[in-house]
Write a protein that holds these residues in place. Structure first.
Motif, PDB file in Angstrom:
ATOM      1  N   ARG A  33     -12.411 -18.579   5.152  1.00 26.83           N
ATOM      2  CA  ARG A  33     -12.435 -18.874   3.858  1.00 26.83           C
ATOM      3  C   ARG A  33     -13.883 -19.342   3.429  1.00 26.83           C
ATOM      4  O   ARG A  33     -14.001 -19.637   1.935  1.00 26.83           O
ATOM      5  N   ALA A  45     -16.530 -30.684  18.406  1.00 27.81           N
ATOM      6  CA  ALA A  45     -16.433 -30.891  19.847  1.00 27.81           C
ATOM      7  C   ALA A  45     -17.605 -30.730  20.288  1.00 27.81           C
ATOM      8  O   ALA A  45     -18.795 -30.503  20.106  1.00 27.81           O
ATOM      9  N   LYS A 296     -10.143 -31.703  24.628  1.00 27.17           N
ATOM     10  CA  LYS A 296      -9.144 -30.596  24.929  1.00 27.17           C
ATOM     11  C   LYS A 296      -9.133 -29.473  23.575  1.00 27.17           C
ATOM     12  O   LYS A 296      -8.895 -28.453  23.905  1.00 27.17           O
ATOM     13  N   GLY A 297      -9.298 -29.760  22.398  1.00 28.08           N
ATOM     14  CA  GLY A 297      -8.914 -28.923  21.464  1.00 28.08           C
ATOM     15  C   GLY A 297      -9.778 -27.664  21.438  1.00 28.08           C
ATOM     16  O   GLY A 297      -9.139 -26.586  21.465  1.00 28.08           O
ATOM     17  N   ASN A 299     -11.510 -26.124  23.773  1.00 30.85           N
ATOM     18  CA  ASN A 299     -11.106 -25.862  25.199  1.00 30.85           C
ATOM     19  C   ASN A 299      -9.696 -25.199  25.422  1.00 30.85           C
ATOM     20  O   ASN A 299      -9.684 -23.743  25.644  1.00 30.85           O
TER      21      ASN A 299
HETATM   22  P1  RFL Z   1     -11.190 -24.318  13.441  1.00 33.75           P
HETATM   23  O1  RFL Z   1     -12.529 -24.751  13.961  1.00 33.75           O
HETATM   24  O2  RFL Z   1     -10.451 -25.249  12.515  1.00 33.75           O
HETATM   25  O3  RFL Z   1     -11.636 -22.826  12.629  1.00 33.75           O
HETATM   26  C1  RFL Z   1     -10.633 -22.342  11.811  1.00 33.75           C
HETATM   27  C2  RFL Z   1     -11.458 -21.654  10.605  1.00 33.75           C
HETATM   28  O4  RFL Z   1     -10.505 -20.801   9.710  1.00 33.75           O
HETATM   29  C3  RFL Z   1     -10.888 -21.109   8.569  1.00 33.75           C
HETATM   30  N1  RFL Z   1      -9.684 -20.950   7.535  1.00 33.75           N
HETATM   31  C4  RFL Z   1      -9.320 -19.876   6.885  1.00 33.75           C
HETATM   32  N2  RFL Z   1      -9.944 -18.750   6.783  1.00 33.75           N
HETATM   33  C5  RFL Z   1      -9.388 -17.646   6.069  1.00 33.75           C
HETATM   34  N3  RFL Z   1      -8.408 -17.810   5.217  1.00 33.75           N
HETATM   35  C6  RFL Z   1      -7.627 -19.111   5.254  1.00 33.75           C
HETATM   36  N4  RFL Z   1      -6.435 -19.332   4.857  1.00 33.75           N
HETATM   37  C7  RFL Z   1      -8.224 -20.193   6.114  1.00 33.75           C
HETATM   38  N5  RFL Z   1      -7.773 -21.468   6.494  1.00 33.75           N
HETATM   39  C8  RFL Z   1      -8.747 -22.021   7.492  1.00 33.75           C
HETATM   40  C9  RFL Z   1     -11.583 -22.367   8.441  1.00 33.75           C
HETATM   41  O5  RFL Z   1     -12.421 -22.723   7.387  1.00 33.75           O
HETATM   42  C10 RFL Z   1     -12.216 -22.589   9.870  1.00 33.75           C
HETATM   43  O6  RFL Z   1     -13.631 -21.783   9.550  1.00 33.75           O
HETATM   44  O7  RFL Z   1     -10.112 -23.876  14.357  1.00 33.75           O
HETATM   45  P2  RFL Z   1     -10.375 -23.147  16.080  1.00 33.75           P
HETATM   46  O8  RFL Z   1     -11.120 -21.950  15.786  1.00 33.75           O
HETATM   47  O9  RFL Z   1      -8.857 -22.963  16.414  1.00 33.75           O
HETATM   48  O10 RFL Z   1     -11.035 -24.251  16.575  1.00 33.75           O
HETATM   49  C11 RFL Z   1     -10.576 -25.337  17.069  1.00 33.75           C
HETATM   50  C12 RFL Z   1     -11.627 -26.577  17.342  1.00 33.75           C
HETATM   51  O11 RFL Z   1     -12.475 -26.601  16.139  1.00 33.75           O
HETATM   52  C13 RFL Z   1     -11.121 -27.776  17.532  1.00 33.75           C
HETATM   53  O12 RFL Z   1      -9.871 -27.876  18.346  1.00 33.75           O
HETATM   54  C14 RFL Z   1     -12.020 -28.924  18.193  1.00 33.75           C
HETATM   55  O13 RFL Z   1     -12.936 -29.274  17.185  1.00 33.75           O
HETATM   56  C15 RFL Z   1     -11.378 -30.092  18.437  1.00 33.75           C
HETATM   57  N6  RFL Z   1     -12.040 -31.203  19.056  1.00 33.75           N
HETATM   58  C16 RFL Z   1     -12.581 -31.297  20.268  1.00 33.75           C
HETATM   59  N7  RFL Z   1     -11.913 -30.324  21.153  1.00 33.75           N
HETATM   60  C17 RFL Z   1     -12.801 -30.273  22.487  1.00 33.75           C
HETATM   61  O14 RFL Z   1     -12.329 -29.265  23.260  1.00 33.75           O
HETATM   62  N8  RFL Z   1     -13.822 -30.958  22.796  1.00 33.75           N
HETATM   63  C18 RFL Z   1     -14.171 -32.018  22.187  1.00 33.75           C
HETATM   64  O15 RFL Z   1     -15.025 -32.728  22.642  1.00 33.75           O
HETATM   65  C19 RFL Z   1     -13.564 -32.318  20.722  1.00 33.75           C
HETATM   66  N9  RFL Z   1     -13.980 -33.286  20.127  1.00 33.75           N
HETATM   67  C20 RFL Z   1     -12.742 -32.325  18.211  1.00 33.75           C
HETATM   68  C21 RFL Z   1     -13.559 -33.371  18.708  1.00 33.75           C
HETATM   69  C22 RFL Z   1     -12.243 -32.336  16.896  1.00 33.75           C
HETATM   70  C23 RFL Z   1     -12.790 -33.402  16.197  1.00 33.75           C
HETATM   71  N10 RFL Z   1     -12.133 -33.579  14.581  1.00 33.75           N
HETATM   72  C24 RFL Z   1     -13.195 -33.457  13.660  1.00 33.75           C
HETATM   73  C25 RFL Z   1     -10.933 -33.126  14.481  1.00 33.75           C
HETATM   74  C26 RFL Z   1     -13.902 -34.276  18.048  1.00 33.75           C
HETATM   75  C27 RFL Z   1     -13.414 -34.495  16.604  1.00 33.75           C
HETATM   76  C28 RFL Z   1     -14.206 -35.606  16.063  1.00 33.75           C
END
Ligand code: RFL
Ligand code: PHB
Length: 389
Positions: A33, A45, A296-297, A299
């Motif tokens: 998107r 992450a 974990k998210g 991962n």
């Molecule tokens: P994402 O990264 O949200 O990517 C989804 C993509 O889909 C797009 N999208 C669409 N595309 C087409 N049509 C639609 N209708 C759509 N709707 C959405 C979006 O624009 C986006 O590009 O999900 P994905 O790929 O499953 O990845 C998940 C991770 O991003 C997430 O779990 C982690 O960031 C969580 N997280 C952490 N995870 C870890 O394993 N270790 C960490 O240290 C960690 N730290 C964190 C984090 C998440 C954080 N936030 C901001 C919630 C720290 C933070 C602060």
């Protein structure tokens, strides 16, 4: 247009899935998107489990991670009157890798460009249809024109706010949710990290985390009430509050500097069951969310992708439906374990607004118990470095 697997979402799960499938000759199209610049500007992450590291290597996207990533053998845990280090390497002979999600996503985009995969950025109104038939398709719009991609399977990799999960009829899915009465205020700053290893700090004023991306890029987080406004947190206030919550020795050596990113994220646990509907398969945040406390998210998104990739590989190589049929239940076992660990770490390390004195005593007692027990540290370590796939 026709492809084998249409992937909705060009975040880490969508791109990694596409990369792995392309490597075994399965065709994909990725529909995202947002613009690529937007996707690559999100700071998220930072901690990769070793299983994630190995899968990125298998996918052929690890050269920069292996050069610039920081392998960590342990992490520090501090309360106001106790501190301990969990030695992941000694406890379970594994480590984690500090490497930003942003960088990992950049590596994946570059690798996909080399392969020549079709990635459509700025795709609007993406919608999967005919999922219960043998010939599903995904429609979308771009620059005012309508398109349709016919495919064998649809991967819903579109994150928590995506469309994929919502097309599973309400009476065919169950959602489990827990919200927490606080968020994390995160700051990225071009300063040397305060410690070589991450510090998770439980403090009466709330949780704090000292993390990093590189030797010159620090990432810090503070627990804040949900109603907190970003504009009320100038850099001076952030640094002062961080120093209050970190253990005294670390606080004295924090290098402060201007923030280059600042944001507040709410904390939530969420699981959607099942993770499959007909020919639609959910991977990553589209199916589940965990509070970031256990790192974990990302991962979990990676392990979902691995299970789905295996199932698809079995389908095209051996003509077997078995992996696809087992995908949801297999993935959910690991999902719930990570949901439990993230919930547990969150409860261990945050102050809750309604916490009674009894609850606080239990929390402190649990912290001190882990500090004193090898068995408890081993359990923490085994979950933190990642349960096996
Ligand atoms: P994402 O990264 O949200 O990517 C989804 C993509 O889909 C797009 N999208 C669409 N595309 C087409 N049509 C639609 N209708 C759509 N709707 C959405 C979006 O624009 C986006 O590009 O999900 P994905 O790929 O499953 O990845 C998940 C991770 O991003 C997430 O779990 C982690 O960031 C969580 N997280 C952490 N995870 C870890 O394993 N270790 C960490 O240290 C960690 N730290 C964190 C984090 C998440 C954080 N936030 C901001 C919630 C720290 C933070 C602060
Ligand atoms: C991060 O560096 O962004 C990070 C590290 C550990 C966590 C959460 C986030 O538990």
């Amino acid at each position: 247009m026709r492809t084998q697997v249409a992937i909705i979402g060009g975040g880490p799960s969508g791109l990694l899935l596409s990369q792995l499938l392309n490597k075994i000759g399965v065709e994909t199209v990725v529909l995202e998107r947002q613009t690529r610049e937007y996707v690559l500007s999100r700071i998220r992450a930072g901690v990769l489990e070793w299983g994630s590291v190995e899968l990125l290597r298998k996918a052929g996207v690890a050269s920069r991670m292996d050069k610039d990533g920081l392998a960590h053998e342990g992490a520090l845990f501090a309360s106001e009157n106790n501190q301990f280090r969990v030695d992941f390497k000694a406890m379970c002979d594994k480590m984690v890798m500090i490497y930003g999600q942003t960088e990992m996503t950049r590596d994946l985009y570059e690798a996909q460009d080399k392969i020549g995969t079709k990635i459509v950025n700025s795709a609007e109104n993406v919608f999967p249809s005919d999922l219960e038939t043998g010939s599903p398709y995904v429609s979308y719009e771009k620059e005012g024109r309508e398109y349709r991609i016919d495919c064998d399977f649809v991967a819903g990799c579109d994150g928590f706010h995506g469309i994929s999960r919502t097309v599973i009829p309400k009476n065919s899915r169950r959602e489990f949710e827990k919200t927490y009465p606080f968020g994390w205020l995160g700051v990225l700053s071009e300063t040397p990290p305060v410690s070589d290893e991450l510090i998770y700090a439980l403090h009466d004023r709330g949780f704090a985390l000292a993390s990093m991306r590189t030797a010159m890029l620090s990432r810090y987080y503070l627990q804040v009430p949900l109603a907190e406004k970003l504009q009320d947190w100038d850099d001076d206030r952030f640094w002062a509050e961080l120093k209050r919550r970190l253990p005294v020795k670390a606080a004295e050596t924090v290098t402060t500097g201007p923030s280059i990113e600042k944001s507040i994220a709410p904390l939530r646990s969420f699981v959607c069951e099942p993770m499959r509907w007909g020919r639609l398969f959910l991977c990553g945040d589209s199916a589940h969310i965990v509070p970031p406390t256990g790192a974990k998210g990302l991962n979990l998104a990676i392990s979902d992708v691995y299970y789905f990739y295996q199932a698809i590989s079995e389908f095209y190589r051996q003509g077997s439906q078995h992996g696809l049929d087992g995908y949801s239940s297999k993935a959910l076992v690991r999902v719930w374990r990570a949901v439990r660990f993230s919930w547990w770490m969150t409860n261990l390390l945050h102050r809750f607004p309604d916490q009674s004195e009894f609850d606080q005593r239990i929390q402190n007692c649990e912290f001190d118990y882990i500090a004193s027990s090898r068995a408890a540290q081993k359990s923490l370590a085994e979950n933190y470095v990642g349960l096996p796939y």
